[in-house]
Design a protein around this motif. Structure first.
Motif, PDB file in Angstrom:
ATOM      1  N   TYR A  28       8.373  -2.025   8.153  1.00  0.00           N
ATOM      2  CA  TYR A  28       7.410  -2.764   7.253  1.00  0.00           C
ATOM      3  C   TYR A  28       5.989  -4.215   7.654  1.00  0.00           C
ATOM      4  CZ  TYR A  28       5.783  -5.760   3.726  1.00  0.00           C
ATOM      5  OH  TYR A  28       5.292  -6.254   2.606  1.00  0.00           O
ATOM      6  N   ARG A  29       6.358  -4.303   8.329  1.00  0.00           N
ATOM      7  CA  ARG A  29       5.815  -5.140   9.007  1.00  0.00           C
ATOM      8  C   ARG A  29       4.598  -4.822   9.652  1.00  0.00           C
ATOM      9  NH1 ARG A  29       4.396 -10.736   8.520  1.00  0.00           N
ATOM     10  NH2 ARG A  29       3.786 -10.539  10.698  1.00  0.00           N
ATOM     11  N   GLN A  30       4.450  -3.519  10.588  1.00  0.00           N
ATOM     12  CA  GLN A  30       3.419  -2.851  11.484  1.00  0.00           C
ATOM     13  C   GLN A  30       2.565  -1.548  10.616  1.00  0.00           C
ATOM     14  OE1 GLN A  30       6.327  -1.637  15.052  1.00  0.00           O
ATOM     15  NE2 GLN A  30       6.003  -2.987  15.367  1.00  0.00           N
ATOM     16  N   SER A  31       4.288  -1.652   9.472  1.00  0.00           N
ATOM     17  CA  SER A  31       3.315  -0.468   8.652  1.00  0.00           C
ATOM     18  C   SER A  31       1.651  -1.055   7.864  1.00  0.00           C
ATOM     19  CB  SER A  31       4.287   0.594   8.223  1.00  0.00           C
ATOM     20  OG  SER A  31       2.931   1.884   7.186  1.00  0.00           O
ATOM     21  N   LEU A  32       2.272  -2.498   7.336  1.00  0.00           N
ATOM     22  CA  LEU A  32       1.618  -2.547   6.710  1.00  0.00           C
ATOM     23  C   LEU A  32       0.502  -3.068   7.184  1.00  0.00           C
ATOM     24  CD1 LEU A  32       1.266  -4.184   3.464  1.00  0.00           C
ATOM     25  CD2 LEU A  32       2.132  -6.289   4.923  1.00  0.00           C
ATOM     26  N   GLN A  33       0.590  -3.627   8.659  1.00  0.00           N
ATOM     27  CA  GLN A  33      -0.670  -3.797   9.528  1.00  0.00           C
ATOM     28  C   GLN A  33      -1.601  -2.697   9.680  1.00  0.00           C
ATOM     29  OE1 GLN A  33       1.443  -7.001  12.320  1.00  0.00           O
ATOM     30  NE2 GLN A  33      -1.008  -7.327  11.822  1.00  0.00           N
ATOM     31  N   PRO A  52       1.500  -1.319  -0.029  1.00  0.00           N
ATOM     32  CA  PRO A  52       0.116   0.403  -0.026  1.00  0.00           C
ATOM     33  C   PRO A  52       1.111   1.294   0.008  1.00  0.00           C
ATOM     34  CG  PRO A  52      -0.064  -0.949   2.185  1.00  0.00           C
ATOM     35  CD  PRO A  52       0.742  -2.665   1.498  1.00  0.00           C
ATOM     36  N   PRO A  53       0.129   2.437  -0.661  1.00  0.00           N
ATOM     37  CA  PRO A  53       1.552   3.534  -0.801  1.00  0.00           C
ATOM     38  C   PRO A  53       2.250   3.914   0.539  1.00  0.00           C
ATOM     39  CG  PRO A  53      -1.238   4.245  -0.933  1.00  0.00           C
ATOM     40  CD  PRO A  53      -1.562   2.766  -1.551  1.00  0.00           C
ATOM     41  N   ILE A  54       1.370   4.007   1.327  1.00  0.00           N
ATOM     42  CA  ILE A  54       1.913   4.385   2.399  1.00  0.00           C
ATOM     43  C   ILE A  54       3.345   3.845   3.522  1.00  0.00           C
ATOM     44  CG2 ILE A  54       2.069   5.905   4.870  1.00  0.00           C
ATOM     45  CD1 ILE A  54       0.669   7.442   1.892  1.00  0.00           C
ATOM     46  N   THR A  55       3.018   3.118   3.500  1.00  0.00           N
ATOM     47  CA  THR A  55       4.073   2.232   3.578  1.00  0.00           C
ATOM     48  C   THR A  55       5.201   1.654   2.704  1.00  0.00           C
ATOM     49  OG1 THR A  55       1.895   0.182   5.005  1.00  0.00           O
ATOM     50  CG2 THR A  55       4.514  -0.261   4.489  1.00  0.00           C
ATOM     51  N   LYS A  56       4.631   1.731   1.222  1.00  0.00           N
ATOM     52  CA  LYS A  56       5.723   1.706   0.880  1.00  0.00           C
ATOM     53  C   LYS A  56       6.564   2.966   0.392  1.00  0.00           C
ATOM     54  CE  LYS A  56       3.848   0.181  -4.096  1.00  0.00           C
ATOM     55  NZ  LYS A  56       3.383   0.871  -5.259  1.00  0.00           N
ATOM     56  N   ALA A  57       6.350   4.406   0.870  1.00  0.00           N
ATOM     57  CA  ALA A  57       7.103   5.213   1.122  1.00  0.00           C
ATOM     58  C   ALA A  57       8.237   4.643   1.878  1.00  0.00           C
ATOM     59  CB  ALA A  57       6.160   6.386   0.546  1.00  0.00           C
ATOM     60  N   ILE A  58       7.312   4.573   3.598  1.00  0.00           N
ATOM     61  CA  ILE A  58       8.033   4.466   4.311  1.00  0.00           C
ATOM     62  C   ILE A  58       9.291   3.586   4.213  1.00  0.00           C
ATOM     63  CG2 ILE A  58       8.508   3.720   6.544  1.00  0.00           C
ATOM     64  CD1 ILE A  58       5.347   4.781   7.206  1.00  0.00           C
ATOM     65  N   PHE A  59       9.115   2.389   2.979  1.00  0.00           N
ATOM     66  CA  PHE A  59      10.386   1.108   3.110  1.00  0.00           C
ATOM     67  C   PHE A  59      10.836   1.815   1.916  1.00  0.00           C
ATOM     68  CE2 PHE A  59      11.100  -2.277   0.546  1.00  0.00           C
ATOM     69  CZ  PHE A  59      11.079  -3.682   1.087  1.00  0.00           C
ATOM     70  N   THR A  60      10.130   2.378   0.819  1.00  0.00           N
ATOM     71  CA  THR A  60      11.261   3.191   0.222  1.00  0.00           C
ATOM     72  C   THR A  60      11.991   4.647   0.393  1.00  0.00           C
ATOM     73  OG1 THR A  60       9.749   2.360  -1.459  1.00  0.00           O
ATOM     74  CG2 THR A  60      11.485   4.208  -2.742  1.00  0.00           C
ATOM     75  N   LEU A  61      11.833   5.387   0.953  1.00  0.00           N
ATOM     76  CA  LEU A  61      12.610   6.520   1.637  1.00  0.00           C
ATOM     77  C   LEU A  61      13.684   5.712   2.199  1.00  0.00           C
ATOM     78  CD1 LEU A  61      10.027   8.802   1.913  1.00  0.00           C
ATOM     79  CD2 LEU A  61      11.504   8.686   0.418  1.00  0.00           C
ATOM     80  N   LEU A  70       5.272   4.122  14.838  1.00  0.00           N
ATOM     81  CA  LEU A  70       5.347   2.944  14.503  1.00  0.00           C
ATOM     82  C   LEU A  70       4.498   1.937  15.288  1.00  0.00           C
ATOM     83  CD1 LEU A  70       6.584   2.671  11.121  1.00  0.00           C
ATOM     84  CD2 LEU A  70       4.265   3.697  11.559  1.00  0.00           C
ATOM     85  N   THR A  71       4.914   1.691  15.959  1.00  0.00           N
ATOM     86  CA  THR A  71       5.574   0.340  17.113  1.00  0.00           C
ATOM     87  C   THR A  71       4.422   1.372  17.877  1.00  0.00           C
ATOM     88  OG1 THR A  71       7.668   0.100  16.884  1.00  0.00           O
ATOM     89  CG2 THR A  71       7.081  -0.660  18.909  1.00  0.00           C
ATOM     90  N   TYR A  72       4.256   2.050  18.741  1.00  0.00           N
ATOM     91  CA  TYR A  72       3.599   2.498  19.743  1.00  0.00           C
ATOM     92  C   TYR A  72       1.590   2.173  19.731  1.00  0.00           C
ATOM     93  CZ  TYR A  72       1.199   4.941  23.144  1.00  0.00           C
ATOM     94  OH  TYR A  72       0.272   5.291  24.374  1.00  0.00           O
ATOM     95  N   LEU A  73       1.535   2.946  17.894  1.00  0.00           N
ATOM     96  CA  LEU A  73      -0.088   2.755  17.189  1.00  0.00           C
ATOM     97  C   LEU A  73      -0.118   1.582  16.862  1.00  0.00           C
ATOM     98  CD1 LEU A  73      -2.323   4.460  17.054  1.00  0.00           C
ATOM     99  CD2 LEU A  73      -1.412   4.408  14.388  1.00  0.00           C
ATOM    100  N   TRP A  74       0.609   0.499  16.860  1.00  0.00           N
ATOM    101  CA  TRP A  74       0.630  -0.485  17.055  1.00  0.00           C
ATOM    102  C   TRP A  74       0.220  -1.435  18.328  1.00  0.00           C
ATOM    103  CZ3 TRP A  74       2.650  -5.612  17.985  1.00  0.00           C
ATOM    104  CH2 TRP A  74       1.822  -6.814  17.622  1.00  0.00           C
ATOM    105  N   SER A  75       1.156  -1.102  18.477  1.00  0.00           N
ATOM    106  CA  SER A  75       0.839  -1.407  20.335  1.00  0.00           C
ATOM    107  C   SER A  75      -0.274  -1.540  20.942  1.00  0.00           C
ATOM    108  CB  SER A  75       1.931  -1.651  20.890  1.00  0.00           C
ATOM    109  OG  SER A  75       1.681  -0.192  21.162  1.00  0.00           O
ATOM    110  N   ARG A  76      -1.488  -0.149  20.876  1.00  0.00           N
ATOM    111  CA  ARG A  76      -2.353   0.457  21.039  1.00  0.00           C
ATOM    112  C   ARG A  76      -3.475  -0.964  20.824  1.00  0.00           C
ATOM    113  NH1 ARG A  76      -2.099   1.693  25.977  1.00  0.00           N
ATOM    114  NH2 ARG A  76      -4.150   3.162  25.595  1.00  0.00           N
TER     115      ARG A  76
END
Length: 262
Positions: A83-88, A20-29, A132-138
């Motif tokens: 990548y894993r956390q942003s993807l979810q 997905p676009p936002i995760t792709k941007a984070i991964f690529t940058l 990313l980690t904090y929001l994912w953990s919530r």
């Protein structure tokens, strides 16, 4: 007949295009901003957060400072982790709401930039990963996790476990990570906790972002256990799912690795 090289390249390209676009941007940058200095294509000092340079219109530093890492094994682990956390987050928590996910990153990044101005932080990549980690953990607070040496805990404690690990690592710094956690906590409180208690929602995605990324009806995404599931769109129902036990890297047995910048 063994698979041809062209087929392997196509599979890799298909995987990349499916992000997905936002995760792709984070991964690529993250890859480009880290690999370019390692190859000598640009000096890392041209990418760090330098306010004097920013006043001279070197505005790219406001972005590049969030994606600059030290190129080592720790970077590869942290990149996969992010990548894993942003993807979810993008596929499940913000399913069909790309504008809302982008707004979360913009708001938390602005908070970190404001803090960096007074804390003399020059690289904010740890802070981005911690948001990313904090929001994912919530949103996945009850997911069982396994850390180094078989230490088990719930996902809600993951940010603090990682901060503690960074603190105990020789040369490790936790200031950027704590700033990232604080920014994500403020966002989560103002958009989820406080409104659920009857308070006003102070953070709403601007209309121009919603026009750029219109909301879709898609609710599909990859589950915490790695499978595919259709989510009903209710965050509390997402939290009630019972995914399989995992570790902080999504099912593998290694630890988090060396923190960036150490």
């Amino acid at each position: 007949m063994p698979p041809q090289a062209g087929q392997a390249r196509n599979e890799l390209l298909d995987w990349y295009q499916s992000i997905p676009p936002i995760t792709k941007a984070i991964f690529t940058l993250s890859i480009v901003t880290t690999v370019a200095p390692a190859l000598g294509l640009v000096s890392p000092f041209q990418l760090i957060l330098n306010w004097n340079a920013i006043t001279k219109l070197q505005l790219w530093r406001l972005i590049s400072s969030f994606f600059l890492h030290k190129l080592d094994l720790g970077f590869a682990m942290n990149l996969y982790f992010a990548y894993r956390q942003s993807l979810q987050l993008e596929n499940e928590v913000f399913a069909g709401r790309t504008a809302d996910y982008l707004y979360f990153l913009l708001v938390t990044s602005i908070m970190q930039l404001a803090a960096a101005r007074y804390l003399d932080l020059y690289v904010l990549s740890d802070g981005l990963m911690m948001t990313l980690t904090y929001l994912w953990s919530r949103h996945y607070r009850d997911v069982p996790m396994t850390f180094m040496f078989g230490i088990r805990f719930k996902a809600q404690y993951l940010p603090w476990v990682l901060v503690g690990y960074s603190y105990l690592t020789p040369g490790g710094s936790v200031v950027g990570s704590l700033v990232g956690i604080a920014a994500a906590h403020i966002y989560y409180y103002l958009t989820t906790t406080y409104p659920s208690q009857g308070g006003r929602r102070y953070l709403s995605t601007p209309a121009f972002l919603q026009r750029l990324f219109p909301q879709t009806t898609a609710r599909g995404g990859f589950t915490a256990g790695g499978g595919f599931q259709m989510w009903p769109g209710n965050q509390q129902q997402q939290q009630q799912q019972q995914p399989q036990r995992t570790n902080v890297f999504g099912g593998h047995s290694w630890g988090r690795g060396q923190r960036l910048g150490t």
